[in-house]
Design a protein around this motif. Structure first.
Motif, PDB file in Angstrom:
ATOM      1  N   CYS A 288       0.820  -1.212   0.000  1.00  0.00           N
ATOM      2  CA  CYS A 288       0.000   0.000   0.000  1.00  0.00           C
ATOM      3  C   CYS A 288       0.855   1.264   0.000  1.00  0.00           C
ATOM      4  CB  CYS A 288      -0.922   0.011   1.223  1.00  0.00           C
ATOM      5  SG  CYS A 288      -2.252  -1.210   1.153  1.00  0.00           S
ATOM      6  N   CYS A 289       2.031   1.180   0.604  1.00  0.00           N
ATOM      7  CA  CYS A 289       2.915   2.339   0.712  1.00  0.00           C
ATOM      8  C   CYS A 289       3.857   2.479  -0.476  1.00  0.00           C
ATOM      9  CB  CYS A 289       3.735   2.239   1.994  1.00  0.00           C
ATOM     10  SG  CYS A 289       2.768   2.115   3.510  1.00  0.00           S
ATOM     11  N   ALA A 290       4.149   1.379  -1.136  1.00  0.00           N
ATOM     12  CA  ALA A 290       5.155   1.368  -2.191  1.00  0.00           C
ATOM     13  C   ALA A 290       4.892   2.342  -3.338  1.00  0.00           C
ATOM     14  CB  ALA A 290       5.313  -0.052  -2.740  1.00  0.00           C
ATOM     15  N   PRO A 291       3.651   2.505  -3.820  1.00  0.00           N
ATOM     16  CA  PRO A 291       3.426   3.400  -4.964  1.00  0.00           C
ATOM     17  C   PRO A 291       3.903   4.832  -4.739  1.00  0.00           C
ATOM     18  CG  PRO A 291       1.513   2.013  -4.633  1.00  0.00           C
ATOM     19  CD  PRO A 291       2.414   1.775  -3.467  1.00  0.00           C
ATOM     20  N   PHE A 292       3.766   5.317  -3.506  1.00  0.00           N
ATOM     21  CA  PHE A 292       4.201   6.687  -3.229  1.00  0.00           C
ATOM     22  C   PHE A 292       5.715   6.812  -3.376  1.00  0.00           C
ATOM     23  CE2 PHE A 292       5.445  10.240  -0.480  1.00  0.00           C
ATOM     24  CZ  PHE A 292       4.594  11.233  -0.949  1.00  0.00           C
ATOM     25  N   GLY A 293       6.445   5.838  -2.854  1.00  0.00           N
ATOM     26  CA  GLY A 293       7.902   5.850  -2.991  1.00  0.00           C
ATOM     27  C   GLY A 293       8.329   5.723  -4.439  1.00  0.00           C
ATOM     28  N   ILE A 294       7.623   4.880  -5.210  1.00  0.00           N
ATOM     29  CA  ILE A 294       7.939   4.723  -6.631  1.00  0.00           C
ATOM     30  C   ILE A 294       7.704   6.034  -7.369  1.00  0.00           C
ATOM     31  CG2 ILE A 294       7.249   3.554  -8.759  1.00  0.00           C
ATOM     32  CD1 ILE A 294       6.557   1.116  -7.052  1.00  0.00           C
ATOM     33  N   PHE A 295       6.601   6.708  -7.044  1.00  0.00           N
ATOM     34  CA  PHE A 295       6.280   7.991  -7.672  1.00  0.00           C
ATOM     35  C   PHE A 295       7.417   8.991  -7.467  1.00  0.00           C
ATOM     36  CE2 PHE A 295       4.596  12.301  -7.274  1.00  0.00           C
ATOM     37  CZ  PHE A 295       3.946  12.457  -8.496  1.00  0.00           C
ATOM     38  N   LEU A 296       7.863   9.141  -6.234  1.00  0.00           N
ATOM     39  CA  LEU A 296       8.946  10.090  -5.944  1.00  0.00           C
ATOM     40  C   LEU A 296      10.252   9.658  -6.592  1.00  0.00           C
ATOM     41  CD1 LEU A 296       8.297  10.878  -2.169  1.00  0.00           C
ATOM     42  CD2 LEU A 296       7.734  12.282  -4.144  1.00  0.00           C
ATOM     43  N   GLY A 297      10.511   8.356  -6.610  1.00  0.00           N
ATOM     44  CA  GLY A 297      11.739   7.859  -7.214  1.00  0.00           C
ATOM     45  C   GLY A 297      11.802   8.153  -8.699  1.00  0.00           C
ATOM     46  N   ARG A 298      10.676   8.012  -9.406  1.00  0.00           N
ATOM     47  CA  ARG A 298      10.650   8.288 -10.851  1.00  0.00           C
ATOM     48  C   ARG A 298      10.777   9.785 -11.124  1.00  0.00           C
ATOM     49  NH1 ARG A 298      12.663   3.850 -12.412  1.00  0.00           N
ATOM     50  NH2 ARG A 298      11.304   2.020 -12.269  1.00  0.00           N
ATOM     51  N   ILE A 299      10.208  10.605 -10.255  1.00  0.00           N
ATOM     52  CA  ILE A 299      10.389  12.051 -10.399  1.00  0.00           C
ATOM     53  C   ILE A 299      11.863  12.400 -10.249  1.00  0.00           C
ATOM     54  CG2 ILE A 299       9.860  14.302  -9.412  1.00  0.00           C
ATOM     55  CD1 ILE A 299       7.518  13.057 -10.890  1.00  0.00           C
ATOM     56  N   ALA A 300      12.529  11.749  -9.298  1.00  0.00           N
ATOM     57  CA  ALA A 300      13.965  11.972  -9.102  1.00  0.00           C
ATOM     58  C   ALA A 300      14.751  11.512 -10.324  1.00  0.00           C
ATOM     59  CB  ALA A 300      14.439  11.243  -7.850  1.00  0.00           C
ATOM     60  N   ASN A 301      14.340  10.397 -10.950  1.00  0.00           N
ATOM     61  CA  ASN A 301      14.980   9.949 -12.189  1.00  0.00           C
ATOM     62  C   ASN A 301      14.880  11.012 -13.275  1.00  0.00           C
ATOM     63  OD1 ASN A 301      13.781   6.568 -11.704  1.00  0.00           O
ATOM     64  ND2 ASN A 301      15.786   7.419 -11.210  1.00  0.00           N
ATOM     65  N   PHE A 302      13.721  11.656 -13.361  1.00  0.00           N
ATOM     66  CA  PHE A 302      13.525  12.714 -14.357  1.00  0.00           C
ATOM     67  C   PHE A 302      14.424  13.909 -14.072  1.00  0.00           C
ATOM     68  CE2 PHE A 302      11.268  16.532 -15.862  1.00  0.00           C
ATOM     69  CZ  PHE A 302      11.229  16.250 -17.229  1.00  0.00           C
ATOM     70  N   ILE A 303      14.498  14.300 -12.809  1.00  0.00           N
ATOM     71  CA  ILE A 303      15.359  15.422 -12.428  1.00  0.00           C
ATOM     72  C   ILE A 303      16.812  15.093 -12.739  1.00  0.00           C
ATOM     73  CG2 ILE A 303      16.218  16.784 -10.481  1.00  0.00           C
ATOM     74  CD1 ILE A 303      13.443  16.486  -9.206  1.00  0.00           C
ATOM     75  N   ASN A 304      17.222  13.857 -12.501  1.00  0.00           N
ATOM     76  CA  ASN A 304      18.604  13.441 -12.764  1.00  0.00           C
ATOM     77  C   ASN A 304      18.897  13.235 -14.240  1.00  0.00           C
ATOM     78  OD1 ASN A 304      19.095  13.451 -10.055  1.00  0.00           O
ATOM     79  ND2 ASN A 304      19.313  11.237  -9.825  1.00  0.00           N
TER      80      ASN A 304
ATOM     81  N   PHE B 253       1.823   6.020 -13.844  1.00  0.00           N
ATOM     82  CA  PHE B 253       1.172   4.710 -13.837  1.00  0.00           C
ATOM     83  C   PHE B 253       1.613   3.849 -12.652  1.00  0.00           C
ATOM     84  CE2 PHE B 253       0.619   5.860 -18.329  1.00  0.00           C
ATOM     85  CZ  PHE B 253      -0.726   5.587 -18.476  1.00  0.00           C
ATOM     86  N   GLU B 254       2.930   3.742 -12.422  1.00  0.00           N
ATOM     87  CA  GLU B 254       3.424   2.863 -11.363  1.00  0.00           C
ATOM     88  C   GLU B 254       3.252   3.468  -9.982  1.00  0.00           C
ATOM     89  OE1 GLU B 254       7.466   2.210 -12.423  1.00  0.00           O
ATOM     90  OE2 GLU B 254       6.982   1.523 -14.445  1.00  0.00           O
ATOM     91  N   GLY B 255       3.113   4.792  -9.922  1.00  0.00           N
ATOM     92  CA  GLY B 255       2.944   5.464  -8.645  1.00  0.00           C
ATOM     93  C   GLY B 255       1.513   5.878  -8.386  1.00  0.00           C
ATOM     94  N   LEU B 256       1.064   6.930  -9.078  1.00  0.00           N
ATOM     95  CA  LEU B 256      -0.242   7.512  -8.802  1.00  0.00           C
ATOM     96  C   LEU B 256      -1.396   6.558  -9.122  1.00  0.00           C
ATOM     97  CD1 LEU B 256      -1.963   9.930  -7.992  1.00  0.00           C
ATOM     98  CD2 LEU B 256      -1.776  10.784 -10.338  1.00  0.00           C
ATOM     99  N   VAL B 257      -1.389   5.960 -10.310  1.00  0.00           N
ATOM    100  CA  VAL B 257      -2.498   5.098 -10.714  1.00  0.00           C
ATOM    101  C   VAL B 257      -2.615   3.874  -9.800  1.00  0.00           C
ATOM    102  CG1 VAL B 257      -3.418   3.635 -12.555  1.00  0.00           C
ATOM    103  CG2 VAL B 257      -2.459   5.871 -13.114  1.00  0.00           C
ATOM    104  N   ILE B 258      -1.487   3.224  -9.504  1.00  0.00           N
ATOM    105  CA  ILE B 258      -1.542   2.052  -8.620  1.00  0.00           C
ATOM    106  C   ILE B 258      -2.003   2.453  -7.225  1.00  0.00           C
ATOM    107  CG2 ILE B 258      -0.176   0.273  -7.472  1.00  0.00           C
ATOM    108  CD1 ILE B 258       1.464  -0.049  -9.947  1.00  0.00           C
ATOM    109  N   PHE B 259      -1.580   3.605  -6.755  1.00  0.00           N
ATOM    110  CA  PHE B 259      -2.012   4.094  -5.447  1.00  0.00           C
ATOM    111  C   PHE B 259      -3.535   4.240  -5.416  1.00  0.00           C
ATOM    112  CE2 PHE B 259      -2.785   7.496  -2.310  1.00  0.00           C
ATOM    113  CZ  PHE B 259      -2.163   6.940  -1.213  1.00  0.00           C
ATOM    114  N   LEU B 260      -4.105   4.790  -6.491  1.00  0.00           N
ATOM    115  CA  LEU B 260      -5.557   4.953  -6.572  1.00  0.00           C
ATOM    116  C   LEU B 260      -6.262   3.600  -6.692  1.00  0.00           C
ATOM    117  CD1 LEU B 260      -5.781   8.067  -8.943  1.00  0.00           C
ATOM    118  CD2 LEU B 260      -6.058   7.995  -6.449  1.00  0.00           C
ATOM    119  N   ILE B 261      -5.649   2.668  -7.425  1.00  0.00           N
ATOM    120  CA  ILE B 261      -6.221   1.329  -7.539  1.00  0.00           C
ATOM    121  C   ILE B 261      -6.277   0.652  -6.173  1.00  0.00           C
ATOM    122  CG2 ILE B 261      -5.807  -1.004  -8.441  1.00  0.00           C
ATOM    123  CD1 ILE B 261      -4.730   0.290 -10.997  1.00  0.00           C
TER     124      ILE B 261
END
Length: 257
Positions: free
Chosen positions: A128-144, A177-185
């Protein structure tokens, strides 16, 4: 189009650099603590409230150690074996979700055995918690500016430094998809009461694997690896057993009414 000129360093004090990548992990774990306690308090997860606090250090070790070793083994083994010190520089990026998942599963198994709690129920909490961490991690990938997408002629393409063509913002696709959408699902399954019959960990694994497999078509394969088997990337190949594991949990990890 969007011209990428983001700085991977969020803050700098007296020569000490704090990267967005590091902050993403920190915020992800902080959110997980508060959200875990909320789910336990509301009776969504059948665990004691102190499990969230006690498992935090185990989760951090499992995710970071597994994620880094997974990246080294799956994606860059030869490079890191020639420069061992680089393995420890995780603030520069280079984490494998699938490696982090393996490390987290190992830490959950050991923790559940030591504390005599239900392993699947703990995995439901973590999922249940993982999608939020994935969301932030992918945003960090974009910044990097890492894990970039394939070339595109779309209006929302990203122009990176020293590149003539635009690329898909595949990191943002994955964050969505892996963060926000899964979190909502997951919230949908909780609100509908489906979590009482189906383990949420199975739902997370199935949807993550499917979304990751699909979005990989917009992501540029690693130059040193390319497409591995049947024109599939390493990320797609590693996502297949994740989906299979999810269905196995649905079949063999049925909850008792």
């Amino acid at each position: 189009m969007y011209v990428h000129n983001l700085n991977p360093v969020a803050l700098e004090f007296f020569g000490l650099k704090i990267y967005w990548y590091s902050l993403a992990y920190l915020l992800g774990f902080i959110f997980s603590i508060f959200y875990s306690k909320l789910l336990i308090r509301k009776g969504v997860i059948d665990l004691d409230n102190d499990v969230a606090d006690n498992f935090l250090s185990w989760a951090i070790i499992g995710v970071i150690l597994g994620g880094r070793l997974g990246y080294v083994i799956f994606y860059n083994f030869e490079v890191y074996t020639q420069n061992i010190i680089e393995i420890f520089k995780i603030w520069k990026g280079g984490m494998s979700f699938h490696g982090g998942l393996i490390g987290l599963v190992v830490s959950m198994y050991i923790f559940s055995r030591i504390n005599k709690i239900n392993f699947l129920e703990l995995s439901n909490l973590v999922s249940c918690c993982a999608p939020f961490g994935i969301f932030l991690g992918r945003i960090a990938n974009f910044i990097n500016a890492e894990l970039v997408g394939k070339p595109t002629f779309s209006d929302w393409g990203v122009k990176y430094y020293n590149e003539e063509f635009l690329r898909h913002p595949s990191q943002l696709y994955e964050a969505f998809f892996e963060g926000l959408v899964i979190f909502l699902i997951m919230i949908f399954f909780i609100k509908g009461g489906y979590h009482k019959k189906i383990n949420l960990s199975a739902i997370f694994l199935i949807f993550y694997g499917l979304f990751r497999f699909s979005v990989e078509y917009f992501r540029e394969p690693d130059n040193h690896i390319g497409l591995v088997l049947y024109n599939l990337s390493m990320g797609q190949i590693l996502s297949i057993p994740v989906v299979i594991l999810g269905f196995l949990i649905i079949k063999y990890g049925k909850k008792q009414n």
